[in-house]
Design an enzyme around this catalytic site. Structure first.
Site, PDB file in Angstrom:
ATOM      1  CD  GLU A   1      31.461   0.713  25.090  1.00 36.98           C
ATOM      2  OE1 GLU A   1      30.581   1.080  25.893  1.00 36.98           O
ATOM      3  OE2 GLU A   1      32.613   0.392  25.453  1.00 36.98           O
TER       4      GLU A   1
ATOM      5  CE  LYS B   1      -4.115  -1.838   0.098  1.00 34.28           C
ATOM      6  NZ  LYS B   1      -5.085  -1.578  -0.999  1.00 34.28           N
TER       7      LYS B   1
ATOM      8  CB  CYS C   1      32.403   1.775  32.399  1.00 32.42           C
ATOM      9  SG  CYS C   1      32.026   3.327  33.255  1.00 32.42           S
TER      10      CYS C   1
ATOM     11  CG  HIS D   1      32.258   3.582  27.982  1.00 33.67           C
ATOM     12  ND1 HIS D   1      31.239   2.673  28.148  1.00 33.67           N
ATOM     13  CD2 HIS D   1      32.253   4.364  29.094  1.00 33.67           C
ATOM     14  CE1 HIS D   1      30.627   2.896  29.305  1.00 33.67           C
ATOM     15  NE2 HIS D   1      31.229   3.914  29.901  1.00 33.67           N
TER      16      HIS D   1
END
EC number: 6.3.4.2
Length: 535
Positions: free
Chosen positions: A510, A188, A381, A508
């Site tokens: 990452e 749609k 951490c 951190h």
């Protein structure tokens, strides 16, 4: 003249505006163009730093210490550029700055209004993003959905941008949904038509439509959408579900999205060479092994709460030809009695960041298991702080060892509030945030992870630190403090060198991982875990 690209969304949220913006950024960068990306979030919070991870997901931290939306992680991973405070702006931030200027008398007694003062501040943030990062192209994602009352000032501001900098310097991309009705076996287009009509009603005519679909759209459907939405059929770009988000730049390039944008701007640039990216994506989709990693955390009900950790693990899996089977383990459910059953099948264990005392005892039990059973372990951490507490309890014999965050009355304050945090009472934006140097110990696992560099720069988000009163005692028992601040005062990395891999960092890692350049600690952790796989 700087070129501005605005990405809006309609029909429903979570259509992937951020990935579309990041993918276009990658394509333009690979054409040799200078690109930056920013996001405007229409909530009243000044930043997401104090928001519940279950509602907002991960808080991503930039080099300059700005706490931002998780989409900035996608932006950085795709375009491989480090962003700054102008890359994520909220309604709360805009209003707080406007009100501060009003209190200072900067508006000379004028009646402060949404137009022109709020919209003017929004436009200033858009332009400053390009200036501060030296970008020729600024891609701006507008959070929320067209029609939401919260987004109206941002949409009005980007409408005004065309008049301010010229039509030839602005492109509007609208992401929308073409749903497939299984009962009717039919796709749609009406929701897309209505969404574009809503956008046009506020004065914005999209140049390009990116339609999210479950199945390919037909040429007839493309022409129908183009007719009703007043765009060229070639500017109706489909975005189907894919196995990996990193393949989306290739899909969009195949449909000429970047060329359509440059044609509108009248910019000539070499075709984006995506050969290396395509090879990377092909490798991602043909991995021969699977590594089971147990993530022991507090917010595991929402995958997005640890999105950068999950992405960094996947990045680290590629060099060892492995997919990561990430098992999200609720720390509250781990006990001494069930830890073997819960973690026994894991090839590696990771304890990521977090705040508060909920789940801490389960994390300690998991880390003890990793240490005693010699299962590869990575702490981040809070994970580093809890690893220090576990060592104090189970190796030094201090049964009540703890962090003052969890137990202010503990007699062994292994983790304590940083000295410069003692008089801080505000919660938002007051932690130790952003990029800080870390000195690595020669010959350590940490140094090896970073190619034996003596000094690295990593992003932080914490207000508690290791208590140096216990450093000598722990060193005597075999714990190595392999990373510290340059003045040797703050502990940044700890490790147990006799283990297969037992490393924990206060920062951190990452946040700096990239799909084509895995972060060092994650790379070595996953490599160690890969050696535990039972083929």
């Amino acid at each position: 003249m700087t070129k501005y690209i605005f990405v809006t969304g309609g029909v429903v949220s979570s259509l992937g505006k951020g990935i579309v913006a990041a993918s276009l950024g990658r394509l333009l960068k690979n054409r040799g163009l200078n690109v930056t990306i920013q996001k405007f979030d229409p909530y009243i919070n000044v930043d997401p730093g104090t928001m519940n991870p279950y509602q907002h997901g991960e808080v991503f931290v930039t080099d300059d210490g700005t706490e931002t939306d998780l989409d900035l992680g996608h932006y950085e991973r795709f375009i491989d550029n480090n962003l700054n405070k102008y890359s994520n702006v909220t309604t709360g931030k805009i209003y707080s700055e406007v009100l501060e200027k009003e209190r200072h008398g900067d508006y000379l007694g004028a009646t402060v209004q949404v137009i022109p003062h709020i919209t003017g501040m929004i436009k200033e943030k858009i332009m400053r993003a390009g200036k501060t990062l030296g970008a020729d192209f600024v891609i701006t994602e507008i959070g929320g959905t067209v029609g939401d009352i919260e987004s109206q000032p941002f949409l009005e501001a980007i409408r005004q941008m065309k008049a301010e900098v010229g039509d030839e310097n602005v492109v509007y991309i609208h992401t929308t949904l073409v749903p497939y009705l299984h009962a009717a076996h039919e796709m749609k287009t009406k929701p897309t038509q209505h969404s574009v009509r809503e956008l046009r009603s506020i004065g914005i005519q999209p140049n390009i439509l990116v339609v999210r679909t479950e199945a390919p759209i037909t040429d007839d459907m493309r022409k129908k959408i183009a007719l009703f939405c007043d765009v060229d059929p070639s500017a109706v770009v489909e975005s189907m579900d894919v196995p990996t988000i990193y393949s989306i730049p290739l899909r969009l390039q195949d449909q000429g999205l970047d060329q359509i944008v440059l044609d509108h701007f009248g910019v000539q640039a070499p075709k984006a060479d995506m050969t290396a990216w395509a090879q990377m994506v092909d490798h991602m989709q043909h991995l021969s092994r699977t590594i089971k990693i147990a993530l022991v955390g507090k917010y595991v009900a929402l995958h997005d709460a640890y999105i950068s950790v999950a992405e960094a693990l996947q990045h680290a899996g590629y060099p060892v030809d492995a997919n990561i089977d990430l098992q999200m383990i609720d720390a509250e459910k781990i006990t001494d009695d069930n830890v073997q059953d819960v973690l026994g099948s894991a090839d590696g264990i990771i304890v990521p960041g977090g705040f508060g005392d909920r789940g801490i005892e389960g994390m300690i039990t998991a880390i003890k298991y990793a240490r005693e059973q010699d299962v590869p372990f990575l702490g981040i951490c809070l994970g580093m702080q809890v690893a220090s507490i576990e060592f104090a309890r189970d190796v030094l014999g201090y049964a009540d060892a703890n962090s003052t965050e969890m137990n202010p009355d503990t007699s062994h304050k292994i983790i304590d509030l940083m000295a410069d945090q003692a008089d801080v009472h505000e919660m938002g934006g007051t932690q130790r945030l952003g990029l800080y140097p870390c000195k690595l110990k020669a010959g350590s696992r940490a140094a090896a992870a970073y190619d034996n560099q003596e000094m690295i720069q990593e992003r932080h988000r914490h207000r508690y630190e290791f208590n140096n009163q216990y450093r000598d005692e722990m060193t005597a028992k075999g714990l190595v403090f392999s990373g510290t601040s340059p003045d040797d005062h703050l502990v940044e990395v700890i490790e147990l060198p006799e283990k297969k891999f037992f490393v924990a960092a206060q920062y951190h890692p990452e946040f700096l991982s990239r799909p084509n350049r895995p972060e060092g600690l994650f790379r070595d952790f996953v490599a160690a875990a890969s050696r535990e796989v039972k083929d």
